[in-house]
Enzyme design. Structure first.
Site, PDB file in Angstrom:
ATOM      1  N   ASP A 166      40.246  19.166  67.526  1.00 47.81           N
ATOM      2  CA  ASP A 166      40.878  20.362  67.037  1.00 47.81           C
ATOM      3  C   ASP A 166      40.431  20.440  65.661  1.00 47.81           C
ATOM      4  O   ASP A 166      40.588  19.706  64.661  1.00 47.81           O
ATOM      5  CB  ASP A 166      42.435  20.238  66.959  1.00 47.81           C
ATOM      6  N   GLU A 197      22.191   3.894  44.770  1.00 48.67           N
ATOM      7  CA  GLU A 197      22.637   2.442  44.203  1.00 48.67           C
ATOM      8  C   GLU A 197      24.228   2.783  44.343  1.00 48.67           C
ATOM      9  O   GLU A 197      24.618   3.509  43.196  1.00 48.67           O
ATOM     10  CB  GLU A 197      22.017   2.519  42.721  1.00 48.67           C
ATOM     11  N   GLU A 205      27.980   1.678  43.514  1.00 45.63           N
ATOM     12  CA  GLU A 205      28.660   1.232  42.766  1.00 45.63           C
ATOM     13  C   GLU A 205      30.364   1.406  42.857  1.00 45.63           C
ATOM     14  O   GLU A 205      30.698   2.382  43.586  1.00 45.63           O
ATOM     15  CB  GLU A 205      28.775   1.339  41.013  1.00 45.63           C
ATOM     16  N   GLU A 217      28.631  -5.838  38.111  1.00 44.59           N
ATOM     17  CA  GLU A 217      28.462  -4.468  37.295  1.00 44.59           C
ATOM     18  C   GLU A 217      29.057  -4.652  35.748  1.00 44.59           C
ATOM     19  O   GLU A 217      29.306  -5.766  35.521  1.00 44.59           O
ATOM     20  CB  GLU A 217      28.719  -3.173  37.731  1.00 44.59           C
ATOM     21  N   GLU A 226      28.011  -3.784  42.502  1.00 50.15           N
ATOM     22  CA  GLU A 226      26.948  -2.853  42.855  1.00 50.15           C
ATOM     23  C   GLU A 226      26.211  -3.512  44.075  1.00 50.15           C
ATOM     24  O   GLU A 226      25.803  -4.875  44.019  1.00 50.15           O
ATOM     25  CB  GLU A 226      25.912  -2.452  42.108  1.00 50.15           C
ATOM     26  N   HIS A 235      23.295   6.264  41.453  1.00 53.48           N
ATOM     27  CA  HIS A 235      21.968   6.767  41.221  1.00 53.48           C
ATOM     28  C   HIS A 235      21.180   7.098  42.275  1.00 53.48           C
ATOM     29  O   HIS A 235      21.385   6.257  43.464  1.00 53.48           O
ATOM     30  CB  HIS A 235      21.278   5.760  40.087  1.00 53.48           C
ATOM     31  N   ARG A 275      16.457   5.413  29.773  1.00 57.35           N
ATOM     32  CA  ARG A 275      17.490   5.600  30.651  1.00 57.35           C
ATOM     33  C   ARG A 275      18.713   6.482  30.209  1.00 57.35           C
ATOM     34  O   ARG A 275      19.650   6.714  31.012  1.00 57.35           O
ATOM     35  CB  ARG A 275      18.261   4.305  31.019  1.00 57.35           C
ATOM     36  N   GLU A 289      14.464   9.387  39.834  1.00 52.71           N
ATOM     37  CA  GLU A 289      15.936   8.732  39.875  1.00 52.71           C
ATOM     38  C   GLU A 289      17.079   9.745  39.292  1.00 52.71           C
ATOM     39  O   GLU A 289      16.820  10.054  38.037  1.00 52.71           O
ATOM     40  CB  GLU A 289      16.069   7.360  39.118  1.00 52.71           C
ATOM     41  N   ARG A 317      20.506  10.366  37.913  1.00 56.80           N
ATOM     42  CA  ARG A 317      21.546   9.511  37.399  1.00 56.80           C
ATOM     43  C   ARG A 317      22.824  10.062  37.486  1.00 56.80           C
ATOM     44  O   ARG A 317      23.762   9.102  37.174  1.00 56.80           O
ATOM     45  CB  ARG A 317      21.091   8.833  36.127  1.00 56.80           C
TER      46      ARG A 317
END
Length: 443
Positions: A53, A131, A133, A188, A195, A244, A315, A332, A334
């Site tokens: 359903d 990645e 977490e 982490e 992670e 990430h 970063r 990447e 982030r």
């Protein structure tokens, strides 16, 4: 090439003494659902005759058109290692179809498959490595989740400081039993934050793996008397959980993002892909960061991106180019957090990147400084803008981006926007403890 045939699945179920099979699918908001059948109904399910359903699933269909069918993807068959070894439990991830045998446009897996087919027509294969977490918290006497932890471990700490080490080890072993290739696992930055990274794969397999990963992590945490949460920011004043997302395109068996002649080792396709994502990032954010709570993570000072920029050297921006080159060259992103629906997230990222390639969208120059140390004047001079600061800003950006709406399809776009507006209205109507603490006695 397919791993399993229908006969293979039937034989495996018989030989492994599988009694229950969960037919799983994911709703628009990234919540895993399932219909459980016994092995006696397996052949019916493999012939795409299992109905459910759809009106009972938020964001699917009205009660007047509720009949939906589950079409199992045979290659997703796996036996759950945490269930009994007699009368085992297995699962198959399914696509959702209408009674006329057409894919249901509100199925997130279909949205991703549609974009992968477009990329394949251009000769591209889309590979993704997430990645993921999460936090491990205590439960109360009634087994309900709390945000309590007795540990104060930090980045890369180990036991006995890392109280969650044993649970994380069992998660890794369980995931490996299910066919995952685990590359790393660690504590982490924040207390109780962890992670586990698994190897990249083709995008559809990766999205399936993210959903399976969450289920396995939560299940094993419960066995250790803990609650695993993928909520982006469960507590103020600490780092939130991100996801990430590392992306690459392959063409003719080679990484299309690599160019040894370029100063950054990046091809034109890589730059255009970045340009496409940056052009659509406002709307992407509504998918990558889908909760009111998501924006409590996207704040300066907590290692989460705030500004729309890219770099091959630091970063702090939204997009980072990790150091690996040749086969390891990747982009990447982030900003995504683990509350995101992985099928929709990868679909909008791929579509945006391909839009950049097809229309040769040049990104701005890379920013190799720590953006958080730049003044507002310096950011203005560089043309660096901020990500949406709250959920409604991202929803407005989605409303203004017809390209991303087309990727999602009219059904999901409308339902998603309506639901997120409702979520925001419910949030802003609340009177929080912060407000009463701040105002009640002095006004």
């Amino acid at each position: 090439m397919s791993k399993y045939t229908k006969k293979d699945i039937i034989k495996l179920v018989e030989e492994e003494d599988v009694e229950f099979i969960r037919l799983q699918f994911t709703d628009m908001f990234g919540t895993l659902k399932n219909v459980a059948i016994t092995s006696s109904q397996l052949e019916k399910a493999l012939n795409n005759k299992c109905m459910f359903d759809g009106s009972s699933i938020e964001g699917f269909v009205r009660i007047e058109e509720s009949d939906m069918y589950l079409y199992p993807d045979l290659d997703t068959f796996v036996i759950f290692p945490w269930r009994p070894q007699q009368g085992k439990v297995a699962r198959l991830i399914c696509d959702v179809y209408r009674p006329d045998e057409k894919p249901f446009e509100g199925d997130p897996r279909y949205v991703l498959k549609k974009e992968l087919a477009k990329a394949e027509a251009l000769g591209y294969e889309f590979n993704v490595g997430p990645e993921c977490e999460f936090f491990l918290y205590h439960t109360d006497d009634d087994s309900r989740p709390t945000t309590i932890t007795h540990e104060n471990a930090g980045y890369f700490d180990l036991g006995p400081v890392d109280y969650g080490e044993n649970a994380r080890r069992d998660m890794v072993l369980t995931l490996e039993d299910m066919g995952f290739e685990i590359e790393a696992s660690h504590h982490e930055v924040a207390p109780a934050q962890h992670e586990i990274d698994f190897k990249y794969d083709e995008a559809l397999a990766t999205a399936d793996n993210i959903m399976t990963f969450k289920l396995a992590v939560k299940t094993i945490a419960k066995r250790h008397g803990l609650h695993a949460t993928f909520m982006p920011k469960p507590k103020a004043g600490i780092n939130g959980s991100g996801m990430h997302t590392n992306m690459s395109l392959y063409k003719n068996g080679k990484n299309a993002f690599y160019d040894p002649e370029d100063a950054n080792g990046l091809s034109k396709e890589a730059y255009y892909f970045i340009g496409g994502i940056m052009r659509h990032i406002g709307a992407i954010t509504a998918i990558a960061n889908p909760l009111v709570n998501s924006y409590k993570r996207l704040l300066p000072g907590f290692e989460a991106p705030v500004y729309v920029a890219w770099s091959a050297k630091n970063r702090s921006p939204l997009i980072r180019i990790p150091a690996a080159r040749e086969e390891g060259t990747r982009i990447e992103l982030r900003s995504p957090d683990p509350a995101a629906n992985p099928y929709l997230l990868l679909a909008v990222c791929l579509a945006s990147g391909i839009d950049g390639i097809e229309n040769q969208i040049e990104p701005p120059a890379g920013v190799d400084r720590n953006i958080f140390d730049m003044t507002q004047e310096e950011k203005d001079m560089e043309g660096i803008k901020a990500l949406p600061a709250q959920l409604m800003d991202a929803v407005y950006a989605l409303e203004k981006d017809p390209f991303i709406q087309e990727v999602l399809g009219a059904h999901i776009s409308q339902k998603y926007i309506e639901s997120k507006k409702k979520e925001w209205e419910e949030y802003i109507s609340q009177v929080t403890s912060w407000e009463t603490d701040s105002y009640l006695y002095r006004i």
